[in-house]
Design a protein around this motif. Structure first.
Motif, PDB file in Angstrom:
ATOM      1  N   ILE A  19       8.760 -12.082 -13.920  1.00  0.00           N
ATOM      2  CA  ILE A  19       8.553 -12.380 -12.579  1.00  0.00           C
ATOM      3  C   ILE A  19       9.139 -13.906 -12.406  1.00  0.00           C
ATOM      4  CG2 ILE A  19       6.656 -13.236 -10.982  1.00  0.00           C
ATOM      5  CD1 ILE A  19       5.289 -10.866 -11.981  1.00  0.00           C
ATOM      6  N   ALA A  20       8.706 -15.016 -13.657  1.00  0.00           N
ATOM      7  CA  ALA A  20       9.309 -16.269 -13.531  1.00  0.00           C
ATOM      8  C   ALA A  20      10.816 -16.350 -13.456  1.00  0.00           C
ATOM      9  CB  ALA A  20       8.689 -17.064 -14.793  1.00  0.00           C
ATOM     10  N   PHE A  21      11.426 -15.397 -14.619  1.00  0.00           N
ATOM     11  CA  PHE A  21      13.034 -15.436 -14.437  1.00  0.00           C
ATOM     12  C   PHE A  21      13.379 -14.887 -12.973  1.00  0.00           C
ATOM     13  CE2 PHE A  21      13.401 -14.707 -19.363  1.00  0.00           C
ATOM     14  CZ  PHE A  21      12.931 -16.047 -19.652  1.00  0.00           C
ATOM     15  N   ILE A  22      12.765 -14.003 -12.507  1.00  0.00           N
ATOM     16  CA  ILE A  22      13.476 -13.422 -11.131  1.00  0.00           C
ATOM     17  C   ILE A  22      13.097 -14.494 -10.027  1.00  0.00           C
ATOM     18  CG2 ILE A  22      12.970 -11.767  -9.393  1.00  0.00           C
ATOM     19  CD1 ILE A  22      12.090  -9.759 -11.468  1.00  0.00           C
ATOM     20  N   VAL A  23      12.296 -15.159  -9.978  1.00  0.00           N
ATOM     21  CA  VAL A  23      11.836 -16.084  -9.025  1.00  0.00           C
ATOM     22  C   VAL A  23      12.823 -17.420  -9.198  1.00  0.00           C
ATOM     23  CG1 VAL A  23      10.185 -17.973  -8.376  1.00  0.00           C
ATOM     24  CG2 VAL A  23       9.501 -15.789  -8.558  1.00  0.00           C
ATOM     25  N   ILE A  30      18.057 -21.160 -11.946  1.00  0.00           N
ATOM     26  CA  ILE A  30      18.784 -21.132 -13.099  1.00  0.00           C
ATOM     27  C   ILE A  30      20.175 -19.999 -12.708  1.00  0.00           C
ATOM     28  CG2 ILE A  30      17.046 -20.853 -14.734  1.00  0.00           C
ATOM     29  CD1 ILE A  30      16.804 -17.791 -14.590  1.00  0.00           C
ATOM     30  N   HIS A  31      21.334 -20.119 -13.584  1.00  0.00           N
ATOM     31  CA  HIS A  31      22.340 -19.628 -12.850  1.00  0.00           C
ATOM     32  C   HIS A  31      22.654 -18.498 -14.247  1.00  0.00           C
ATOM     33  CE1 HIS A  31      22.727 -22.263  -9.824  1.00  0.00           C
ATOM     34  NE2 HIS A  31      22.561 -23.294 -10.356  1.00  0.00           N
ATOM     35  N   SER A  33      23.037 -14.741 -15.799  1.00  0.00           N
ATOM     36  CA  SER A  33      23.547 -13.268 -15.443  1.00  0.00           C
ATOM     37  C   SER A  33      22.148 -12.433 -15.109  1.00  0.00           C
ATOM     38  CB  SER A  33      24.534 -12.471 -16.343  1.00  0.00           C
ATOM     39  OG  SER A  33      23.713 -12.188 -17.425  1.00  0.00           O
ATOM     40  N   TRP A  34      22.165 -11.420 -14.337  1.00  0.00           N
ATOM     41  CA  TRP A  34      21.094 -10.628 -14.008  1.00  0.00           C
ATOM     42  C   TRP A  34      20.536  -9.837 -15.497  1.00  0.00           C
ATOM     43  CZ3 TRP A  34      17.572 -10.942 -10.587  1.00  0.00           C
ATOM     44  CH2 TRP A  34      17.848 -11.391  -9.292  1.00  0.00           C
ATOM     45  N   PHE A  35      21.553  -9.655 -16.301  1.00  0.00           N
ATOM     46  CA  PHE A  35      21.095  -9.080 -17.600  1.00  0.00           C
ATOM     47  C   PHE A  35      20.170 -10.068 -18.402  1.00  0.00           C
ATOM     48  CE2 PHE A  35      21.661  -8.831 -22.213  1.00  0.00           C
ATOM     49  CZ  PHE A  35      21.534  -7.425 -22.490  1.00  0.00           C
ATOM     50  N   TRP A  36      20.422 -11.141 -18.446  1.00  0.00           N
ATOM     51  CA  TRP A  36      19.365 -12.240 -19.026  1.00  0.00           C
ATOM     52  C   TRP A  36      18.156 -12.495 -18.151  1.00  0.00           C
ATOM     53  CZ3 TRP A  36      19.975 -12.115 -24.027  1.00  0.00           C
ATOM     54  CH2 TRP A  36      21.397 -12.187 -24.457  1.00  0.00           C
ATOM     55  N   VAL A  37      18.211 -12.225 -17.206  1.00  0.00           N
ATOM     56  CA  VAL A  37      17.208 -12.352 -16.057  1.00  0.00           C
ATOM     57  C   VAL A  37      16.134 -11.066 -16.284  1.00  0.00           C
ATOM     58  CG1 VAL A  37      16.292 -12.539 -13.711  1.00  0.00           C
ATOM     59  CG2 VAL A  37      18.090 -13.900 -14.114  1.00  0.00           C
ATOM     60  N   LEU A  38      16.796 -10.059 -16.619  1.00  0.00           N
ATOM     61  CA  LEU A  38      15.913  -8.987 -16.881  1.00  0.00           C
ATOM     62  C   LEU A  38      15.756  -8.456 -18.050  1.00  0.00           C
ATOM     63  CD1 LEU A  38      17.663  -6.812 -13.924  1.00  0.00           C
ATOM     64  CD2 LEU A  38      15.423  -7.982 -13.791  1.00  0.00           C
ATOM     65  N   SER A  39      16.145  -9.376 -18.976  1.00  0.00           N
ATOM     66  CA  SER A  39      16.061  -9.167 -20.403  1.00  0.00           C
ATOM     67  C   SER A  39      14.660  -8.581 -21.013  1.00  0.00           C
ATOM     68  CB  SER A  39      16.571 -10.120 -21.419  1.00  0.00           C
ATOM     69  OG  SER A  39      15.893 -11.141 -21.197  1.00  0.00           O
ATOM     70  N   PRO A  40      13.655  -9.352 -20.434  1.00  0.00           N
ATOM     71  CA  PRO A  40      12.260  -8.621 -21.074  1.00  0.00           C
ATOM     72  C   PRO A  40      12.053  -7.429 -20.634  1.00  0.00           C
ATOM     73  CG  PRO A  40      12.029 -11.116 -19.853  1.00  0.00           C
ATOM     74  CD  PRO A  40      13.364 -10.552 -19.666  1.00  0.00           C
ATOM     75  N   THR A  41      12.366  -6.734 -19.434  1.00  0.00           N
ATOM     76  CA  THR A  41      12.303  -5.464 -19.206  1.00  0.00           C
ATOM     77  C   THR A  41      13.178  -4.679 -19.771  1.00  0.00           C
ATOM     78  OG1 THR A  41      11.510  -5.957 -16.852  1.00  0.00           O
ATOM     79  CG2 THR A  41      12.215  -3.824 -17.168  1.00  0.00           C
ATOM     80  N   ILE A  42      14.402  -5.098 -20.123  1.00  0.00           N
ATOM     81  CA  ILE A  42      15.346  -4.341 -20.697  1.00  0.00           C
ATOM     82  C   ILE A  42      14.866  -4.006 -22.411  1.00  0.00           C
ATOM     83  CG2 ILE A  42      17.684  -4.246 -21.776  1.00  0.00           C
ATOM     84  CD1 ILE A  42      18.482  -5.737 -19.018  1.00  0.00           C
ATOM     85  N   LEU A  43      14.111  -5.281 -22.727  1.00  0.00           N
ATOM     86  CA  LEU A  43      13.776  -5.093 -24.089  1.00  0.00           C
ATOM     87  C   LEU A  43      12.752  -3.857 -24.241  1.00  0.00           C
ATOM     88  CD1 LEU A  43      13.764  -6.466 -27.193  1.00  0.00           C
ATOM     89  CD2 LEU A  43      11.930  -7.737 -26.160  1.00  0.00           C
TER      90      LEU A  43
END
Length: 64
Positions: A19-23, A30-31, A33-43
């Motif tokens: 949630i913090a990364f998405i916000v 932060i700039h 990529s969406w891959f790194w923003v969603l990385s906790p879920t992807i992991l």
């Protein structure tokens, strides 16, 4: 008697981090990529997928 449940449920550390990364991404703090923003879920998806594949393989080996 206590009404406490042994499973507290709720959101865990990785959920809060997600949630913090998405916000931060949506507010342009932060700039990344969406891959790194969603990385906790992807992991977690990758971990569960690997566990599922291991279980399927072990079941396959038992049936042989």
């Amino acid at each position: 008697m206590s009404n406490k449940s042994s499973n507290s449920g709720g959101i865990g550390f990785s959920g809060l981090l997600q949630i913090a990364f998405i916000v931060l991404k949506l507010t342009n703090v932060i700039h990344w990529s969406w891959f790194w923003v969603l990385s906790p879920t992807i992991l977690w998806i990758v971990i569960f997928l690997i566990a599922f594949l291991i279980l399927c393989y072990s079941e396959y080996q038992e049936q042989k």
